[in-house]
Design an enzyme around this catalytic site. Structure first.
Site, PDB file in Angstrom:
ATOM      1  N   GLY A  10       0.839  -1.211   0.000  1.00 39.59           N
ATOM      2  CA  GLY A  10       0.000   0.000   0.000  1.00 39.59           C
ATOM      3  C   GLY A  10       0.867   1.250   0.000  1.00 39.59           C
ATOM      4  O   GLY A  10       2.099   1.187  -0.088  1.00 39.59           O
ATOM      5  N   LEU A  59      -5.757 -11.252   5.858  1.00 37.00           N
ATOM      6  CA  LEU A  59      -5.580 -11.409   7.310  1.00 37.00           C
ATOM      7  C   LEU A  59      -6.906 -11.651   8.030  1.00 37.00           C
ATOM      8  O   LEU A  59      -6.922 -11.966   9.223  1.00 37.00           O
ATOM      9  CB  LEU A  59      -4.879 -10.170   7.871  1.00 37.00           C
ATOM     10  CG  LEU A  59      -3.400 -10.067   7.508  1.00 37.00           C
ATOM     11  CD1 LEU A  59      -2.913  -8.642   7.632  1.00 37.00           C
ATOM     12  CD2 LEU A  59      -2.569 -11.018   8.360  1.00 37.00           C
ATOM     13  N   SER A 125      -4.264   6.968  13.538  1.00 33.99           N
ATOM     14  CA  SER A 125      -4.584   8.162  12.753  1.00 33.99           C
ATOM     15  C   SER A 125      -5.000   9.320  13.648  1.00 33.99           C
ATOM     16  O   SER A 125      -5.572   9.110  14.717  1.00 33.99           O
ATOM     17  CB  SER A 125      -5.734   7.822  11.784  1.00 33.99           C
ATOM     18  OG  SER A 125      -6.253   9.000  11.210  1.00 33.99           O
ATOM     19  N   THR A 127      -7.326  10.921  13.186  1.00 35.50           N
ATOM     20  CA  THR A 127      -8.792  10.849  13.219  1.00 35.50           C
ATOM     21  C   THR A 127      -9.306  10.573  14.626  1.00 35.50           C
ATOM     22  O   THR A 127     -10.403  10.992  14.994  1.00 35.50           O
ATOM     23  CB  THR A 127      -9.254   9.731  12.260  1.00 35.50           C
ATOM     24  OG1 THR A 127      -8.787  10.037  10.962  1.00 35.50           O
ATOM     25  CG2 THR A 127     -10.747   9.558  12.247  1.00 35.50           C
ATOM     26  N   TYR A 150     -14.690   4.081  10.426  1.00 32.60           N
ATOM     27  CA  TYR A 150     -13.248   3.956  10.167  1.00 32.60           C
ATOM     28  C   TYR A 150     -12.466   4.472  11.377  1.00 32.60           C
ATOM     29  O   TYR A 150     -11.615   3.769  11.930  1.00 32.60           O
ATOM     30  CB  TYR A 150     -12.829   4.739   8.915  1.00 32.60           C
ATOM     31  CG  TYR A 150     -11.351   4.999   8.906  1.00 32.60           C
ATOM     32  CD1 TYR A 150     -10.850   6.256   9.267  1.00 32.60           C
ATOM     33  CD2 TYR A 150     -10.457   3.985   8.639  1.00 32.60           C
ATOM     34  CE1 TYR A 150      -9.488   6.482   9.322  1.00 32.60           C
ATOM     35  CE2 TYR A 150      -9.093   4.200   8.691  1.00 32.60           C
ATOM     36  CZ  TYR A 150      -8.614   5.449   9.048  1.00 32.60           C
ATOM     37  OH  TYR A 150      -7.261   5.669   9.135  1.00 32.60           O
ATOM     38  N   LYS A 154      -9.906   2.528  14.424  1.00 39.86           N
ATOM     39  CA  LYS A 154      -8.543   2.916  14.859  1.00 39.86           C
ATOM     40  C   LYS A 154      -8.521   3.051  16.388  1.00 39.86           C
ATOM     41  O   LYS A 154      -7.587   2.609  17.053  1.00 39.86           O
ATOM     42  CB  LYS A 154      -8.122   4.232  14.196  1.00 39.86           C
ATOM     43  CG  LYS A 154      -7.800   4.100  12.707  1.00 39.86           C
ATOM     44  CD  LYS A 154      -6.690   3.087  12.471  1.00 39.86           C
ATOM     45  CE  LYS A 154      -6.389   2.895  10.998  1.00 39.86           C
ATOM     46  NZ  LYS A 154      -5.374   1.831  10.777  1.00 39.86           N
ATOM     47  N   ASN A 199      -8.967  11.612  -1.338  1.00 40.26           N
ATOM     48  CA  ASN A 199      -8.066  12.547  -0.656  1.00 40.26           C
ATOM     49  C   ASN A 199      -7.661  13.709  -1.584  1.00 40.26           C
ATOM     50  O   ASN A 199      -7.611  13.575  -2.803  1.00 40.26           O
ATOM     51  CB  ASN A 199      -6.815  11.806  -0.160  1.00 40.26           C
ATOM     52  CG  ASN A 199      -7.147  10.813   0.960  1.00 40.26           C
ATOM     53  OD1 ASN A 199      -6.807   9.655   0.887  1.00 40.26           O
ATOM     54  ND2 ASN A 199      -7.827  11.279   2.007  1.00 40.26           N
TER      55      ASN A 199
HETATM   56  C1  WQD Z   1      -8.156  17.084   3.257  1.00 40.05           C
HETATM   57  C2  WQD Z   1      -8.859  18.414   3.042  1.00 40.05           C
HETATM   58  C3  WQD Z   1     -11.207  18.233   2.520  1.00 40.05           C
HETATM   59  C4  WQD Z   1     -10.733  16.317  -1.367  1.00 40.05           C
HETATM   60  C5  WQD Z   1      -8.490  11.591   5.582  1.00 40.05           C
HETATM   61  C6  WQD Z   1      -8.938  10.628   6.618  1.00 40.05           C
HETATM   62  C7  WQD Z   1      -7.844  10.440   7.630  1.00 40.05           C
HETATM   63  C8  WQD Z   1      -6.579  10.022   6.909  1.00 40.05           C
HETATM   64  C9  WQD Z   1      -6.182  11.033   5.851  1.00 40.05           C
HETATM   65  C10 WQD Z   1      -6.467   7.636   6.968  1.00 40.05           C
HETATM   66  C11 WQD Z   1     -10.248  18.448   3.687  1.00 40.05           C
HETATM   67  C12 WQD Z   1     -10.434  18.839   1.362  1.00 40.05           C
HETATM   68  C13 WQD Z   1     -10.459  16.892  -0.130  1.00 40.05           C
HETATM   69  C14 WQD Z   1     -11.327  17.105  -2.396  1.00 40.05           C
HETATM   70  C15 WQD Z   1     -11.310  18.994  -0.926  1.00 40.05           C
HETATM   71  N1  WQD Z   1      -6.751   8.759   6.305  1.00 40.05           N
HETATM   72  N2  WQD Z   1     -10.744  18.212   0.067  1.00 40.05           N
HETATM   73  N3  WQD Z   1     -11.591  18.427  -2.144  1.00 40.05           N
HETATM   74  O1  WQD Z   1     -10.246  14.078   5.326  1.00 40.05           O
HETATM   75  O2  WQD Z   1      -8.216  15.302   6.303  1.00 40.05           O
HETATM   76  O3  WQD Z   1      -8.223  12.831   6.202  1.00 40.05           O
HETATM   77  O4  WQD Z   1      -7.310  11.144   4.961  1.00 40.05           O
HETATM   78  O5  WQD Z   1      -6.009   7.536   8.090  1.00 40.05           O
HETATM   79  O6  WQD Z   1      -8.237   9.429   8.508  1.00 40.05           O
HETATM   80  O7  WQD Z   1     -10.041  11.182   7.272  1.00 40.05           O
HETATM   81  O8  WQD Z   1      -8.005  14.109   4.110  1.00 40.05           O
HETATM   82  O9  WQD Z   1      -7.346  14.549   1.787  1.00 40.05           O
HETATM   83  O10 WQD Z   1      -9.733  13.744   2.257  1.00 40.05           O
HETATM   84  O11 WQD Z   1      -9.083  16.063   2.878  1.00 40.05           O
HETATM   85  O12 WQD Z   1     -11.570  20.193  -0.723  1.00 40.05           O
HETATM   86  O13 WQD Z   1     -11.594  16.647  -3.542  1.00 40.05           O
HETATM   87  O14 WQD Z   1      -9.077  18.611   1.646  1.00 40.05           O
HETATM   88  O15 WQD Z   1     -12.433  18.902   2.694  1.00 40.05           O
HETATM   89  O16 WQD Z   1     -10.466  19.751   4.167  1.00 40.05           O
HETATM   90  P1  WQD Z   1      -8.772  14.171   5.523  1.00 40.05           P
HETATM   91  P2  WQD Z   1      -8.552  14.561   2.683  1.00 40.05           P
END
Ligand code: WQD
Length: 338
Positions: A10, A59, A125, A127, A150, A154, A199
């Site tokens: 990954g 797993l 995370s 999170t 999710y 964690k 993301n």
């Molecule tokens: C970041 C910012 C969105 C996409 C997530 C999981 C977290 C971890 C990391 C696993 C936010 C904004 C995003 C888009 C946007 N993963 N955005 N337009 O939500 O902070 O974290 O990924 O552990 O657990 O929750 O990351 O990259 O989705 O968003 O405006 O098309 O970008 O609103 O403010 P996030 P993200």
């Protein structure tokens, strides 16, 4: 002495395998290829010259997990990345997340518990903190009620590990990641989101390369520097290096407690618009984007207090946001050439 990396093909797992091999540790990768591809093995080998042992099984299969640890009785430690990690998907299919993220952890711990002593590094995370009251977020910041299944998996994973370290010979370090981005500077490995990226950074690079028409910015009415959400974007190679230091801490018995926790971030918050600006600067391309409504479940701002990891792990991020964005862009261009 073997190190098992679950989810080792990954995004974060593959970068950690490279850094473990750079330290001449023997790596065994377990991956069920549900969210990764077998080509990543070749990418790792192109970087380090060494192809890790690869075992393709799930797993959630308790018997297969037991058989694995019988065949590899010289496992010294496990770095456990394998998990489902899409917040939105976890809301739609919670049981998939509880089975995949919790059951598999239990099966691994049951095998480690049989050993005279064992170590596990757990991929957690930021999170777990939800929307913390005070920034930056330290490890002592209260854990909030999870905002998604999710995030709950964690928190549950951390609690299971805490309980097991109390009554067994297992030592553990929980690593709470902020937002991992970027790719190995060689552009041989990187983030490979399947389908439409959830993301921000992969969506930006796919928009930059023309795969997506425009980036939708989820809200600019937050109480932040420019109205868009703030996150702590950490280069995935910096993150990978922290895993090696954490593992070595346990292998060398330097840990002060049987269970330790570290936040892994840059310590700096960046808004969505600042990430876009960083991309435009390093790529020389204008990014088409449109402000739309907020995304359900987004927290306003989150970034790490990294004092503990700096002081105890001797770890600090080396890469800037721009360097991380440049590596993500270089990777996107390379992937699209294939
Ligand atoms: C970041 C910012 C969105 C996409 C997530 C999981 C977290 C971890 C990391 C696993 C936010 C904004 C995003 C888009 C946007 N993963 N955005 N337009 O939500 O902070 O974290 O990924 O552990 O657990 O929750 O990351 O990259 O989705 O968003 O405006 O098309 O970008 O609103 O403010 P996030 P993200």
């Amino acid at each position: 002495m073997k190190i098992v990396v679950t989810g080792g093909l990954g995004f974060i797992g593959s970068h950690t395998v490279v850094e473990l091999q750079n330290e001449n540790l023997e790596v065994v990768v377990i991956d069920n290829l549900s969210n990764s591809s077998i080509e990543v093995l070749d990418g790792i080998e192109r970087i380090t010259g060494k192809k890790p042992i690869f075992e393709n099984f799930d797993l959630r299969d308790k018997k297969a997990t037991q058989d694995f640890f019988k065949r590899h009785s010289d496992v010294a430690g496990v770095i456990h990345f394998a998990a489902s990690k899409a917040v939105g998907e976890s809301v739609k299919d919670p049981l998939l997340y509880y089975e995949n993220n919790v059951a598999s952890l239990v099966y691994i711990l049951q095998e480690l518990q049989k050993k005279p002593q064992a170590q596990i590094i757990f991929s957690s995370s930021c999170t777990v903190y939800g929307q913390a009251e005070v920034m930056p977020i330290a490890e002592t910041t209260p854990i909030q009620v999870a905002m998604s299944p999710y995030g709950n998996t964690k928190q549950i994973g951390e609690e299971i590990i805490a309980d097991v370290t109390k009554m067994s010979n297992i030592n553990a370090i929980l690593l709470r990641y902020f937002n991992p981005i970027g790719a190995h500077p060689s552009a041989e490995i990187g983030e490979l989101p399947i389908g439409v990226p959830q993301n921000l950074v992969p969506f930006i690079t796919q928009t930059g390369i023309g795969l997506r028409n425009e980036l939708l910015v989820y809200g600019n009415d937050y109480p932040t520097i420019d109205g868009t959400c703030v996150r702590d974007y950490i280069h995935v190679v910096d993150l990978a290096k922290a895993h090696v230091l954490a593992l070595q801490r346990l292998l060398n018995k330097k840990n002060l407690e049987k269970l330790e926790v570290f936040n892994l971030g840059t310590g700096k918050g960046s808004s969505v618009l600042e990430v876009i600006q960083a991309f435009e600067k390093v790529s020389g391309t204008k990014l088409p984007y449109r402000i739309v409504a907020r995304r359900e479940g987004d927290v306003t701002s989150t970034y790490a207090n990294t004092d503990k990891a700096n002081a105890i792990l001797g770890w600090k991020t080396q890469s800037t946001l721009e360097e991380a964005m440049a590596s993500a862009w270089k990777w996107e261009q390379k992937v699209r050439q294939r």
